[in-house]
Design a protein around this motif. Sequence first.
Motif, PDB file in Angstrom:
ATOM      1  N   GLY A  42       0.693  -1.207   0.052  1.00 12.66           N
ATOM      2  CA  GLY A  42       0.043  -0.043  -0.026  1.00 12.66           C
ATOM      3  C   GLY A  42       0.829   1.220  -0.029  1.00 12.66           C
ATOM      4  O   GLY A  42       0.245   2.452   0.271  1.00 12.66           O
ATOM      5  N   LEU A  43       2.169   1.230  -0.563  1.00 18.49           N
ATOM      6  CA  LEU A  43       2.915   2.508  -0.360  1.00 18.49           C
ATOM      7  C   LEU A  43       2.889   3.165  -1.753  1.00 18.49           C
ATOM      8  O   LEU A  43       2.462   2.472  -2.740  1.00 18.49           O
ATOM      9  CB  LEU A  43       4.218   1.866  -0.322  1.00 18.49           C
ATOM     10  N   PRO A  44       2.717   4.565  -1.756  1.00 17.29           N
ATOM     11  CA  PRO A  44       2.711   5.324  -3.196  1.00 17.29           C
ATOM     12  C   PRO A  44       3.912   4.849  -3.974  1.00 17.29           C
ATOM     13  O   PRO A  44       4.831   5.308  -3.474  1.00 17.29           O
ATOM     14  CB  PRO A  44       2.370   6.825  -2.542  1.00 17.29           C
ATOM     15  N   VAL A  45       3.636   4.288  -5.287  1.00 17.41           N
ATOM     16  CA  VAL A  45       4.568   4.149  -6.031  1.00 17.41           C
ATOM     17  C   VAL A  45       4.193   4.876  -7.460  1.00 17.41           C
ATOM     18  O   VAL A  45       3.283   4.608  -7.848  1.00 17.41           O
ATOM     19  CB  VAL A  45       5.117   2.792  -6.266  1.00 17.41           C
ATOM     20  N   GLY A  46       5.390   5.573  -8.185  1.00 15.41           N
ATOM     21  CA  GLY A  46       5.020   6.113  -9.361  1.00 15.41           C
ATOM     22  C   GLY A  46       4.798   4.962 -10.654  1.00 15.41           C
ATOM     23  O   GLY A  46       5.178   4.040 -10.683  1.00 15.41           O
ATOM     24  N   PRO A  47       4.184   5.734 -11.644  1.00 15.13           N
ATOM     25  CA  PRO A  47       3.785   4.475 -12.803  1.00 15.13           C
ATOM     26  C   PRO A  47       5.265   4.311 -13.366  1.00 15.13           C
ATOM     27  O   PRO A  47       6.168   4.882 -13.468  1.00 15.13           O
ATOM     28  CB  PRO A  47       3.190   5.212 -13.884  1.00 15.13           C
ATOM     29  N   TYR A  48       5.280   2.799 -13.947  1.00 14.00           N
ATOM     30  CA  TYR A  48       6.393   2.151 -14.295  1.00 14.00           C
ATOM     31  C   TYR A  48       6.183   0.920 -15.136  1.00 14.00           C
ATOM     32  O   TYR A  48       5.209   0.671 -15.079  1.00 14.00           O
ATOM     33  CB  TYR A  48       7.590   1.660 -13.149  1.00 14.00           C
ATOM     34  N   LEU A  49       7.175   0.661 -15.981  1.00 13.62           N
ATOM     35  CA  LEU A  49       7.137  -0.762 -16.768  1.00 13.62           C
ATOM     36  C   LEU A  49       8.455  -1.385 -16.591  1.00 13.62           C
ATOM     37  O   LEU A  49       9.432  -0.894 -16.196  1.00 13.62           O
ATOM     38  CB  LEU A  49       6.859  -0.302 -18.297  1.00 13.62           C
TER      39      LEU A  49
END
Length: 364
Positions: A151-158
Amino acid sequence: MSKIRVGLIYGGKSGEHEVSVLSANSVLAAIDRQKYELYPIAITRDGRWLPGQSPRPLVESQELQVRLLEDRDAGETAAVIPLENQRGQLLSTLGEHVDVIFPVMHGPFGEDGTIQGLLEIAGIPYVGGGVLASAVGMDKAIMKAVFLQAGLPVGPYLVYLRKEWESNPERVMAEIGSKLGFPCFVKPANLGSSVGISKAHDPGELRAALDLAAEYDRKIVVEAMIRGCEIECSVLGNDEPIASLPGEIIPCTEFYGYEAKYILNDSKLVIPAELPPELIQKVQDLAVRSFKAIDCAGLARVDFFVEAAAGRIVVNEINTLPGFTKISMYPKLWEASGIGYSELIDRLLQLALERYEDKQRNKV
């Protein structure tokens, strides 16, 4: 009371070899000699072990490649223990000389669970996270997946495998362009100190960035650009970790890459970070949650992007064995929080022994 014997392992085969040598030299200069007896152990770039080799002459001679074998005759190389061929002899040597290991190593073969696994087999206490925490913390793709699950805030990634990129580059580039856009950051999944990382502003730069990252790892992480200041927070402890005051990095280049960190020396560190008290508390809370999410131990530095105006915080990554020179961000943040460098070394060694004793309670 006899002194605690500390094995200081440094160097290694990763792209962060030089940083490790500098970190080891700082520990060598600052450790409490009244309490600890230091036994340095160098690892060369090709993986050979040199028990007893101090980092000091390597730093003073500005020779950070640890090329110590080329000029030695056969008699002088007798102390060299190749890990692959004489693992049992190496473990026996460590067991005879040390009570606890401080692996001041960054990147693959030191921060990724491999050296931790060796020390687990040897039954020797060591500073830092265990095999699982180290492996998860090193692999940015797995790390982000675990953070999301927690539930930690993580940015968009691929995430892409090198084979995917090399077999179908146009599909990969099109997907990155449509889902993340520009600019974006391209990173080897398993490396640190910003080695192999690029900021791509357009498709041409993206292609070069993906090629560069693929030189360092079989797995590549691509991250969307997050607007905000770069904030770092240090964590210390085992089951009940505490967080330092956060600090801000204002890079002298477009982003805080390897050149800005270790060569130019013109980046600005603002410690403590000039954030509202509520955001400082939130950063500290997220740093501790990140630490616990991967079941880390001892130390870690958690990096964030913070948009102060919007009150938005994104967890970027966790470093389970961050740079440990006296002027590195991890110890500087603790110094600003009231724990000096020598005391920090002492606490980490005591945490290692505490963690080891706790693990001895497990039934096998």
